[in-house]
Design a protein around this motif. Sequence first.
Motif, PDB file in Angstrom:
ATOM      1  N   GLU A 171      -1.916   4.305   7.388  1.00  0.00           N
ATOM      2  CA  GLU A 171      -2.882   3.301   7.808  1.00  0.00           C
ATOM      3  C   GLU A 171      -2.832   3.110   9.317  1.00  0.00           C
ATOM      4  O   GLU A 171      -1.790   3.257   9.943  1.00  0.00           O
ATOM      5  CB  GLU A 171      -2.575   1.959   7.108  1.00  0.00           C
ATOM      6  N   SER A 172      -3.962   2.773   9.909  1.00  0.00           N
ATOM      7  CA  SER A 172      -4.062   2.418  11.334  1.00  0.00           C
ATOM      8  C   SER A 172      -3.615   3.544  12.257  1.00  0.00           C
ATOM      9  O   SER A 172      -3.094   3.296  13.341  1.00  0.00           O
ATOM     10  CB  SER A 172      -3.235   1.149  11.614  1.00  0.00           C
ATOM     11  N   GLY A 173      -3.782   4.771  11.829  1.00  0.00           N
ATOM     12  CA  GLY A 173      -3.516   5.903  12.711  1.00  0.00           C
ATOM     13  C   GLY A 173      -2.103   6.410  12.719  1.00  0.00           C
ATOM     14  O   GLY A 173      -1.831   7.509  13.192  1.00  0.00           O
ATOM     15  N   THR A 174      -1.138   5.624  12.247  1.00  0.00           N
ATOM     16  CA  THR A 174       0.245   6.089  12.161  1.00  0.00           C
ATOM     17  C   THR A 174       0.771   5.866  10.752  1.00  0.00           C
ATOM     18  O   THR A 174       0.281   5.002  10.014  1.00  0.00           O
ATOM     19  CB  THR A 174       1.160   5.354  13.161  1.00  0.00           C
ATOM     20  N   SER A 175       1.768   6.619  10.384  1.00  0.00           N
ATOM     21  CA  SER A 175       2.379   6.481   9.067  1.00  0.00           C
ATOM     22  C   SER A 175       3.452   5.396   9.125  1.00  0.00           C
ATOM     23  O   SER A 175       4.435   5.539   9.851  1.00  0.00           O
ATOM     24  CB  SER A 175       2.977   7.816   8.637  1.00  0.00           C
ATOM     25  N   GLN A 176       3.227   4.320   8.390  1.00  0.00           N
ATOM     26  CA  GLN A 176       4.123   3.166   8.424  1.00  0.00           C
ATOM     27  C   GLN A 176       4.528   2.768   7.016  1.00  0.00           C
ATOM     28  O   GLN A 176       3.931   3.189   6.025  1.00  0.00           O
ATOM     29  CB  GLN A 176       3.440   1.985   9.122  1.00  0.00           C
ATOM     30  N   LEU A 177       5.558   1.931   6.935  1.00  0.00           N
ATOM     31  CA  LEU A 177       6.052   1.428   5.657  1.00  0.00           C
ATOM     32  C   LEU A 177       5.306   0.169   5.245  1.00  0.00           C
ATOM     33  O   LEU A 177       5.076  -0.728   6.062  1.00  0.00           O
ATOM     34  CB  LEU A 177       7.549   1.124   5.754  1.00  0.00           C
ATOM     35  N   TRP A 178       4.964   0.121   3.971  1.00  0.00           N
ATOM     36  CA  TRP A 178       4.320  -1.037   3.367  1.00  0.00           C
ATOM     37  C   TRP A 178       5.118  -1.433   2.127  1.00  0.00           C
ATOM     38  O   TRP A 178       5.966  -0.668   1.660  1.00  0.00           O
ATOM     39  CB  TRP A 178       2.883  -0.707   2.965  1.00  0.00           C
ATOM     40  N   GLU A 179       4.819  -2.620   1.602  1.00  0.00           N
ATOM     41  CA  GLU A 179       5.371  -3.009   0.312  1.00  0.00           C
ATOM     42  C   GLU A 179       4.267  -3.655  -0.520  1.00  0.00           C
ATOM     43  O   GLU A 179       3.254  -4.128   0.011  1.00  0.00           O
ATOM     44  CB  GLU A 179       6.554  -3.963   0.462  1.00  0.00           C
ATOM     45  N   MET A 180       4.461  -3.629  -1.822  1.00  0.00           N
ATOM     46  CA  MET A 180       3.501  -4.252  -2.743  1.00  0.00           C
ATOM     47  C   MET A 180       4.230  -4.706  -3.994  1.00  0.00           C
ATOM     48  O   MET A 180       5.380  -4.301  -4.258  1.00  0.00           O
ATOM     49  CB  MET A 180       2.387  -3.270  -3.110  1.00  0.00           C
ATOM     50  N   ASN A 181       3.576  -5.561  -4.757  1.00  0.00           N
ATOM     51  CA  ASN A 181       4.108  -5.946  -6.052  1.00  0.00           C
ATOM     52  C   ASN A 181       4.045  -4.764  -7.010  1.00  0.00           C
ATOM     53  O   ASN A 181       3.295  -3.801  -6.789  1.00  0.00           O
ATOM     54  CB  ASN A 181       3.322  -7.121  -6.633  1.00  0.00           C
ATOM     55  N   VAL A 182       4.770  -4.854  -8.094  1.00  0.00           N
ATOM     56  CA  VAL A 182       4.825  -3.753  -9.050  1.00  0.00           C
ATOM     57  C   VAL A 182       3.474  -3.518  -9.717  1.00  0.00           C
ATOM     58  O   VAL A 182       3.208  -2.411 -10.206  1.00  0.00           O
ATOM     59  CB  VAL A 182       5.936  -4.007 -10.095  1.00  0.00           C
ATOM     60  N   GLY A 215       0.731  -3.631  -7.989  1.00  0.00           N
ATOM     61  CA  GLY A 215      -0.148  -3.147  -6.948  1.00  0.00           C
ATOM     62  C   GLY A 215      -0.793  -4.217  -6.095  1.00  0.00           C
ATOM     63  O   GLY A 215      -1.518  -3.901  -5.153  1.00  0.00           O
ATOM     64  N   THR A 216      -0.529  -5.483  -6.367  1.00  0.00           N
ATOM     65  CA  THR A 216      -1.114  -6.561  -5.576  1.00  0.00           C
ATOM     66  C   THR A 216      -0.250  -6.883  -4.362  1.00  0.00           C
ATOM     67  O   THR A 216       0.892  -6.431  -4.253  1.00  0.00           O
ATOM     68  CB  THR A 216      -1.263  -7.830  -6.427  1.00  0.00           C
ATOM     69  N   ASP A 217      -0.812  -7.680  -3.458  1.00  0.00           N
ATOM     70  CA  ASP A 217      -0.113  -8.177  -2.271  1.00  0.00           C
ATOM     71  C   ASP A 217       0.450  -7.045  -1.416  1.00  0.00           C
ATOM     72  O   ASP A 217       1.623  -7.052  -1.038  1.00  0.00           O
ATOM     73  CB  ASP A 217       1.012  -9.147  -2.680  1.00  0.00           C
ATOM     74  N   LYS A 218      -0.391  -6.078  -1.098  1.00  0.00           N
ATOM     75  CA  LYS A 218       0.016  -4.989  -0.211  1.00  0.00           C
ATOM     76  C   LYS A 218       0.111  -5.510   1.223  1.00  0.00           C
ATOM     77  O   LYS A 218      -0.815  -6.154   1.717  1.00  0.00           O
ATOM     78  CB  LYS A 218      -0.978  -3.830  -0.280  1.00  0.00           C
ATOM     79  N   ARG A 219       1.212  -5.191   1.898  1.00  0.00           N
ATOM     80  CA  ARG A 219       1.347  -5.629   3.286  1.00  0.00           C
ATOM     81  C   ARG A 219       2.249  -4.685   4.052  1.00  0.00           C
ATOM     82  O   ARG A 219       3.198  -4.100   3.506  1.00  0.00           O
ATOM     83  CB  ARG A 219       1.867  -7.064   3.384  1.00  0.00           C
ATOM     84  N   GLN A 220       1.984  -4.536   5.330  1.00  0.00           N
ATOM     85  CA  GLN A 220       2.748  -3.641   6.198  1.00  0.00           C
ATOM     86  C   GLN A 220       4.061  -4.304   6.587  1.00  0.00           C
ATOM     87  O   GLN A 220       4.100  -5.486   6.922  1.00  0.00           O
ATOM     88  CB  GLN A 220       1.932  -3.325   7.457  1.00  0.00           C
ATOM     89  N   ILE A 221       5.157  -3.551   6.536  1.00  0.00           N
ATOM     90  CA  ILE A 221       6.466  -4.118   6.892  1.00  0.00           C
ATOM     91  C   ILE A 221       7.137  -3.381   8.052  1.00  0.00           C
ATOM     92  O   ILE A 221       8.172  -3.840   8.545  1.00  0.00           O
ATOM     93  CB  ILE A 221       7.422  -4.162   5.668  1.00  0.00           C
ATOM     94  N   SER A 222       6.585  -2.251   8.494  1.00  0.00           N
ATOM     95  CA  SER A 222       7.113  -1.591   9.692  1.00  0.00           C
ATOM     96  C   SER A 222       5.999  -1.493  10.723  1.00  0.00           C
ATOM     97  O   SER A 222       4.821  -1.356  10.372  1.00  0.00           O
ATOM     98  CB  SER A 222       7.666  -0.200   9.377  1.00  0.00           C
TER      99      SER A 222
END
Length: 688
Positions: free
Chosen positions: A85-96, A98-105
């Motif tokens: 996402e956003s041009g670079t490969s970053q870490l995200w997390e989500m609920n099991v 699939g909801t509440d996806k958010r970037q963490i790195s």
Amino acid sequence: MTSDRMTPEVLWSMGRIGTFNVSPDGNTAVYTVTYYSVEQNKSHSVIYVLNLNSKAQTLLTTSPKSEYSPVFIKNGQKIAYLTAESGTSQLWEMNVDGTDKRQISFEKDDISEFLFSPDEKLLILIKEVETDASIAKNDSDLPKASGMVINNLMYKHWDTYVKSIPHPFVARFNGDRIEDSTDILEGEPYECPMMPFGGIEQLSWSPDSKSIAYTCRKKTGKAYAISTDSDIFLYDIATKSVKNLCKQADWTEQPCDTTMSLEHQAVNHQQKDNNVGYDQNPAFSPDGQRIAWLSMERDGYESDRTRLCVYEFATGNKTYVTEKFESGVDQFLWMPNSKNLCFSGVWHGKTQIYTTNLKGDVKPLTDEVADFSLVSLAPNGKDIFCKKHSMKQADEVYLLKGNKLEQITFENKHIYDRLTMGNVEERWVATTDGKKELCWVIYPPHFDATKKYPALLFCEGGPQSPVSQFWSYRWNFQIMAANDYIIIAPNRRGLPGFGMEWLEQISGDYSGQCMQDYLSAIDDLKKEPYVDEEHLGAVGASFGGYSVYWLAGNHDKRFKAFIAHDGIYNTQQQYVETEEMWFPNWDLKSAPWIKNAEGQMQKAFRESPHLYVDKWDTPILCIHGQRDFRIEYTQAESAFSAARLRGIPAQLLLFPDENHWVLKPQNGILWQRTFFRWLDRWLKPDNK
């Protein structure tokens, strides 16, 4: 041809299962599948969650970007994953769910891989750093200059000019975001993981999250190019100190002749065990008292038998616990008691799962006509998640319970249900020196023994890669069989799974017994009444391509068509064209300008395929990727030109944007269509 046969389009429509991880409670799995779009000419990876009890499957990601490498964190309440996402490969997390996806790195550079510490307070991030170890940086006022000033070897590797290398960074995770990443190899010009194929499996966290074991070959330039000597290093998080677990305290580099094989040089004839070959993929025992890794004994020999080494921290002692297994170890896992390990390895053309203890007592856990690879232990500590494939099925995930297998994924069942696969049979063939070689024979679907079929000899690459029960998306035996060819795939001399003598016979003898083994295989098959002995072909890639080029001048009119992909046509030129010099040094024995007492070059140079072009008499298709730095595309161009100049029917298929493989969907389909058009033209005369 009926609609129940494999086609290139069907092959590229298959989903390809990637990483597979299980939740701490053992009820849920998260995994990736990669799909390919022929129309868009690209791939797309998505994440699924699977209920291991009901087998219900849910797609979690629907972004046009690829998402991959999912793992459970926060005691199974969240899934961490990578997304571009956003041009670079970053870490995200989500609920099991699939909801509440958010970037963490929020790193400024791409993250290619990651590994959380057991306490999840830290994690390893793999990122690229600049290097000028072999290619100098251009002047800052020439930002658009494409030229490269090259000062050392290893300026290219596989398909890349080496201007950056991977490094492991340690970062903090506060449960909300990842920050403060620090390069644990800062200022060091060494790669970790090792290029071109190393991944996160080359690093491991200690159970107490206080240290990291990592794989590294601390060499650059010419020293790197001639040596396979990588080591396991232990990095202490608190003190930032590093210890080499492979080398004795008094270890010093041994002088060597860089233009000759290291086989008989000082580095491989020491009294102490300094692990001078490939050492990689460390894993701590669950109790933290030991660490195991994959280890090759000899420097410069990339196809040496891979042993499983166990290092005891209290004593510094090393034990090799797979010595009773006369083949190499591919993967391994510790069992919960820290006294047993399971591993995978090939024997007699099949990669199976085995167990061993610290005393080296090896026992098989599987025995199927298939290839297995390890995924993980189940949370109960007894069962094993694994992948299984064969010449009739691509990878699916299974659970091994004792000696019983339970299939977990059914990614391509809807495709298999519509296809008729050709039968695969084991065939042992007598060789010219009185031994037996295992061959796989693949028959067309709806095979009719009262008919005659053209046959193909498959020549394996490597040159020391097994002809096991592999599934390939290019060299796929079922699609060859679906085109009404019988295929024989011999485990000729030089392949693992038949003991060390069989494995090592090929070194320095490319044109010797292994070629006779090929001919023995096709000569045995053509005796069958259903084989059209007047219409035989030989095909292969890499060393298999070399084999085809060599057979073209030494087949005594057996074959009516040849196909060589990414093959070595001129061994003398290959020596100075390739990048990893340990390979030709070991396999070809020395540089071509090194002569023996009789003033001759090594056998591999004296009997190079290009020296037999005057005997070529058979149509040949030459295929090559122009980004293949292992075997340069000039080899195929030379072979094609020689054939055409001699008046022999020949075609050249060049891929400007492919490496040693063919990875893009439309290129893959063009490859298949060209492959069969060529074979059909010469081996099916009634179809003209």
